[in-house]
Write an enzyme that holds these catalytic residues in place. Sequence first.
Site, PDB file in Angstrom:
ATOM      1  N   THR A 153       0.817  -1.301  -0.074  1.00  0.00           N
ATOM      2  CA  THR A 153       0.070   0.029   0.007  1.00  0.00           C
ATOM      3  C   THR A 153       0.755   1.301  -0.059  1.00  0.00           C
ATOM      4  OG1 THR A 153      -1.768  -1.065   1.464  1.00  0.00           O
ATOM      5  CG2 THR A 153      -1.774   1.320   1.253  1.00  0.00           C
ATOM      6  N   ARG A 181     -13.319  -8.820  -0.483  1.00  0.00           N
ATOM      7  CA  ARG A 181     -12.727  -8.446   0.753  1.00  0.00           C
ATOM      8  C   ARG A 181     -12.329  -6.702   0.663  1.00  0.00           C
ATOM      9  NH1 ARG A 181      -7.011  -6.036   2.173  1.00  0.00           N
ATOM     10  NH2 ARG A 181      -6.863  -6.652   4.243  1.00  0.00           N
ATOM     11  N   GLY A 183     -10.176  -3.864   2.939  1.00  0.00           N
ATOM     12  CA  GLY A 183      -9.421  -3.825   3.801  1.00  0.00           C
ATOM     13  C   GLY A 183      -9.572  -2.499   4.782  1.00  0.00           C
ATOM     14  N   THR A 204      -0.461   1.484   7.109  1.00  0.00           N
ATOM     15  CA  THR A 204      -0.265   0.372   6.204  1.00  0.00           C
ATOM     16  C   THR A 204       0.221  -0.757   6.958  1.00  0.00           C
ATOM     17  OG1 THR A 204       1.084  -0.333   4.410  1.00  0.00           O
ATOM     18  CG2 THR A 204       2.072   1.293   5.859  1.00  0.00           C
TER      19      THR A 204
END
Length: 237
Positions: A153, A181, A183, A204
Amino acid sequence: MNQTPVIVIHGGAWAIPDDLAEASVEGVIRAAKTGYATLLDGGSAVDAVENAVKVLEDEPAFDAGTGSVLNSNGEVEMDAVIMDGKTLSAGGTDHVLLVGNGANQFAEEIGMERVQTEELVTEEGRKEYEHFLKFKTTVNVLFRNRDNSGHDTVGTVAMDKNGNVAFGTSTGGITAKRPGRVGDSPIIGSGGYADNVSGAVSTTGHGESIMKVCLARHVTYLMEQGMSAQEASEKAL
């Protein structure tokens, strides 16, 4: 106010392999220079964050935009967020969060160019996908062995000349994740937070863990109690 503008960039929480180290460092430098130039030209913190993240998304060394990874269906599902610390506005519409077909529809409505999966995923990303799919590893196993996996990320925080702050976080997801999904990255208070009262954060790492403690908001809360950014980050972690 006439504050000295500031921008901070991250390219993920992971051990960068040797073959990506140079590209990763250069990508962060380009993003920082781009965002800082925006601030020096009088641009807002939001503008600086947006411009910097675009640079990171265009660098295949990072897991965001070009360089995104494949889910278990062999598809790309990306998450991103941006937040204005002055107004607490977040996201790209009146709704803070759009996902799935609704997000695709919104992108079409505003004229975003449609790209093919092949344009986003690198050869390294495909090899990683085949590896984790073959051994059926989970998100937890993936993160425990982070030094053996791909890339991560990206995120940016900035403060403009008027003292306004903003953050942006963008990710291409986790290799072989379950379709659908979501996050921590696009979740306000988890993937990041920005409030002129306290500061701005972009996170992150292991998304499922970050979401459970609203990590980014927890950092700014501790800063509001008088902790420095360093102290608040360490305490929250």
